[in-house]
Design an enzyme around this catalytic site. Structure first.
Site, PDB file in Angstrom:
ATOM      1  N   HIS A   1      22.560   2.500  -2.258  1.00  5.75           N
ATOM      2  CA  HIS A   1      22.881   3.884  -2.611  1.00  5.75           C
ATOM      3  C   HIS A   1      24.364   4.039  -2.939  1.00  5.75           C
ATOM      4  CE1 HIS A   1      21.967   8.099  -2.885  1.00  5.75           C
ATOM      5  NE2 HIS A   1      22.886   8.417  -2.003  1.00  5.75           N
TER       6      HIS A   1
ATOM      7  N   SER B   1      24.296  11.194  -5.670  1.00  8.14           N
ATOM      8  CA  SER B   1      23.212  11.552  -4.762  1.00  8.14           C
ATOM      9  C   SER B   1      22.778  12.998  -4.990  1.00  8.14           C
ATOM     10  CB  SER B   1      23.645  11.291  -3.314  1.00  8.14           C
ATOM     11  OG  SER B   1      22.552  11.356  -2.439  1.00  8.14           O
TER      12      SER B   1
ATOM     13  N   ASP C   1      18.491   0.725  -4.165  1.00  5.09           N
ATOM     14  CA  ASP C   1      18.832   1.926  -3.390  1.00  5.09           C
ATOM     15  C   ASP C   1      17.973   2.030  -2.131  1.00  5.09           C
ATOM     16  OD1 ASP C   1      19.492   4.464  -2.448  1.00  5.09           O
ATOM     17  OD2 ASP C   1      19.581   5.343  -4.434  1.00  5.09           O
TER      18      ASP C   1
END
Length: 809
Positions: free
Chosen positions: A782, A675, A748
């Site tokens: 994610h 991330s 995601d």
């Protein structure tokens, strides 16, 4: 000149963005490959049993121990999924998509340690929510099946379970299991059977039109929003529920009519219900939590008593982190009173940019709600939460993001005593965190524990030697603190719940380097400790791996830290420097003092993680995990003003820490992160030549695609275009001259990290003759969940590092 430079910057940003949108798909020339698996010792780490959880009964007599399965397989993760208004749901059983579930439960008698199995549980147990009744006699849980979610009841006294009702739950918000305070039953959401699923229309009846007519409506980059009228119909179908009361015999009573309910809670005296209901108009620009919300007080039979608030569509909030909607918000029951509402209202239009001495006001209103609300407190920051012991002793927290400041007040709702400031502090300052107060259960109410004007506090005890959790007695009248207990080496122990305030017994979770976390009863009066659970080591083949909490400084003197993992049996004098992986995540701070503080403990259980880099210690690598990457903005400066410069200093310091210890070969060091850590990795490779290679997972790289702010940056691309360009590795892709592995979940759902972000950076590096590999994991969000995906990720990472670090020996 300045204006023309800004216009040129915009031309670069949007010109390149649109150019790349038009390029061919990343998958135009894909590498043909099936799911791969890493070495067996890595597979064993992935398949190790997760740590169990536990919930103490409200009366403190029983401990509910919860077991979790290892990772689901790709068939579970690939189940049908619908994305609506920022939520992802499983349409087959009306629950949260890819829900993590509990697959075992047992009861432990706290007094004796006796373990009891629960009879009558369903086969293939998949519990997605379990709640104790306030009297500690029952446990309600939601059991997930392929086609529905069922409501079950455990009689804890008899250690037996039964299907409570045959009606399927609507668990698209997660299961809502709200017990009455008298434990006679609970309120929940059932599917509204009379609704007909809207037919999918493949032929549009017209265009989708949204418009902005001069009204400011900034918004961050959200995923999974409603896109058309068909989505609106689907949102109404799946999220419409029937509130019902289920008594202990399984009889159900519908309350009100089917609607999109967001919350329901019984007043402490059970005479009223507080109900939140989402209304039209919906929005295609913001998620469900910005939709109009009507909050009302009902009788338990569903009759309207009082309309508390009608919050309109909140699609025009400022993007600042301290911005809130105008009107009544954070509406709840006062936990100590029979039926009194408490809420906050912004006094500054909800806009942090407005200068104001009073930001929020806290109000209360007692049943029957026919008198004017009473103001409890003016706040100079944003209301955070309240916790009452009784009417004369209520703690109220307020916080402000911009300066990281927190205040705690002691107030008297009767007005007999003026508000008293208990403390004011920076919530970034972990070393001086006084902790959080313990609560007790009384007549089904969760109350602040208060005795002789003293409360009990539990904190992480962060210090220069690592976290050492504590229990303190704190005097509210003068702020005097008495330390009752502190975690001692060689254990890491922390208090979970207060069992008996008179006997000073606590539910503790305790672990050491070689012992996984278990639950204990600690008696502070006689300093005794008694085990309630005994968890075996989940991965004994990793026992030889060593972990050390190390500290070092970067060139400007800022203290930093990391967890150093070394392979089993490694001897630096014999084996020499190793290829090293540095794994990190940048964090913003307002002060260097807070940035320098250490987190974690050297005495925590060494559970080797597959999600981070720790597993690489089984493959002959040195690992610097959780390497601090502080980005500091002192005073009026903002952290991101010098993001790149500080990032490079951080990277130099981390490498030097390994080299100075003789365990790192400076020519064979990789950087990785997930991330914002992936964003960090790409930026580091673009702006330095410190690292040999990088691994970037599920990142965002072009900040023009998140124009209204990102991470903790509150400025927009129009406020500071140069900042957005400078911090976007996409615009510096031509300077990334080290090979980079990018991995991204193809599905995601995180704000800002659209899969397109990785696709576009890959296309840029490919077009600029860079060395890159992009791996898109099917059906993954994610965070990746399927066993096949995780194993393939580990295979990719290990293979990549072996190629670019080990083969350089």
């Amino acid at each position: 000149m300045k204006q023309s430079k800004r216009l040129r910057s915009f031309a670069v940003i949007f010109g390149l963005s649109f150019l790349l949108v038009g390029t061919s798909s990343v998958a135009a020339n894909p590498v043909k490959i099936d799911y791969q698996q890493p070495a067996q010792e890595i597979i064993d780490i992935v398949d190790a049993a997760p740590s169990p959880g536990a919930n103490l009964s409200p009366d403190g007599k029983l401990l509910l121990v919860l077991g979790y399965p290892s990772l689901p397989d790709i068939h579970d993760v690939a189940a049908d999924e619908i994305k609506l208004a920022g939520r992802r749901i499983n349409p087959a059983n009306h629950t949260v998509s890819q829900a993590r579930y509990i697959n075992s439960l047992k009861l432990v008698t706290v007094e004796t340690g006796e373990q009891r199995t629960v009879a009558g549980l369903p086969e293939h147990l998949k519990i997605i929510g379990a709640n104790w009744s306030p009297n500690g006699r029952y446990i309600a849980f939601a059991h997930m099946r392929d086609n529905q979610v069922q409501l079950w009841l455990v009689d804890a006294e008899k250690s037996s379970a039964k299907l409570w009702t045959k009606q399927p739950l609507n668990a698209v918000w997660g299961p809502q299991l709200k017990w009455r305070h008298d434990s006679k039953g609970l309120y929940t959401y059932f599917k509204a059977d009379e609704l007909q699923q809207p037919a999918l229309k493949t032929v549009p009846t017209g265009p989708v039109i949204t418009e902005s007519m001069g009204r400011s409506a900034p918004g961050r980059t959200y995923q999974d929003l409603l896109q058309n009228k068909q989505d609106e119909l689907l949102f109404e179908y799946y999220f419409t529920s029937q509130i019902s009361f289920v008594d202990l015999k399984g009889k159900t009573t519908d309350i009100g009519s089917p609607a999109i309910y967001r919350s329901v809670s019984s007043s402490p005296n059970d005479n009223y219900l507080l109900v939140g209901q989402i209304k039209r108009p919906y929005s295609y620009a913001v998620p469900w939590y910005r939709f109009p919300l009507t909050t009302e007080v009902w009788t338990p039979q569903g009759k309207l008593v009082h309309r508390v608030a009608e919050q309109p569509l909140a699609d025009n909030l400022p993007i600042a982190f301290d911005a809130v909607a105008q009107g009544r918000r954070s509406i709840s029951w006062r936990n100590d009173a029979d039926a009194t509402l408490v809420w906050a209202e912004a006094a500054d239009q909800g806009d942090p940019a407005v200068k104001a001495d009073v930001r929020d006001r806290l109000f209360q209103q007692a049943a029957p709600f026919n008198k004017a609300p009473q103001k409890l407190l003016d706040l100079s920051k944003r209301y955070s939460r309240a916790l009452a012991a009784d009417a004369e002793n209520i703690l109220v927290w307020e916080r402000w993001w911009a300066d990281r400041n927190e205040k705690l007040w002691l107030i008297d709702s009767t007005g007999k005593r003026s508000p008293q400031l208990v403390w004011e502090r920076s919530w970034e300052d972990r070393y001086n965190d006084p902790g959080q107060p313990f609560t007790i259960q009384k007549n089904g109410r969760t109350l602040l524990y208060l005795a002789n004007n003293n409360i009990l506090l539990s904190g992480t005890g962060a210090s220069a030697e690592g976290d050492r959790p504590f229990i303190d007695r704190y005097a509210l009248n003068n702020g005097e603190t008495e330390r009752l207990w502190r975690s001692q080496a060689p254990y890491f122990e922390q208090a979970r719940e207060l069992i008996d305030p008179q006997a000073l017994t606590f539910l503790m979770q305790r672990e050491s380097v070689d012992d996984p976390a278990d639950f204990f009863v600690r008696d502070l009066d006689d300093d005794s400790l008694r085990a309630l659970t005994d968890t075996p080591h989940p991965m004994p083949h990793t026992k030889g791996i060593t972990r050390e909490l190390i500290t070092y400084t970067r060139e400007d003197g800022l203290a930093m830290s990391a967890e150093l993992y070394l392979p089993a049996g490694y001897d630096k004098d014999r084996d020499g420097p190793l290829p090293t992986m540095v794994w990190a995540y940048p964090r913003e701070y307002k002060s260097s003092a807070a940035a320098a503080q250490i987190s974690g403990s050297p005495y925590e259980f060494v559970r080797i993680s597959y999600w981070g880099p720790q597993y690489l210690a089984t493959q002959g690598y040195a690992v610097l995990d959780s390497a601090t990457m502080p980005i500091v903005g002192e005073g009026n400066a903002r952290p991101n003003d010098t993001f790149i410069e500080q990032l490079v200093m951080n990277g130099k310091a981390a490498i030097a820490a390994g080299v100075e210890r003789g365990i790192t070969d400076p020519n064979r060091v990789a950087l990785g992160g997930h991330s914002y850590g992936a964003f960090m990795t790409a930026n580091m490779l673009a702006h330095s030549d410190l690292f040999t290679t990088g691994i970037a997972r599920s990142g965002a790289y072009n900040r023009s695609l998140t124009p209204f702010g990102f991470q903790r940056e509150e400025r927009t691309v129009w406020d500071d275009t140069d900042l957005y360009i400078r911090m976007s590795p996409f615009f510096h892709a031509h300077k990334i001259n080290e090979p980079m592995l990018m991995i991204h979940g193809a599905n995601d759902n995180n704000s800002g990290t659209f899969p397109m972000q990785s696709e576009r950076l890959y296309q840029a590096m490919k077009g600029l003759a860079g060395s890159a590999r992009l791996v898109m994991l099917p059906h993954e969000s994610h965070g990746y969940r399927a066993r096949e995906s995780i194993l393939h990720m580990l295979w990719e990472q290990t293979r990549w590092l072996d190629t670019y670090l080990k083969e350089q020996e």
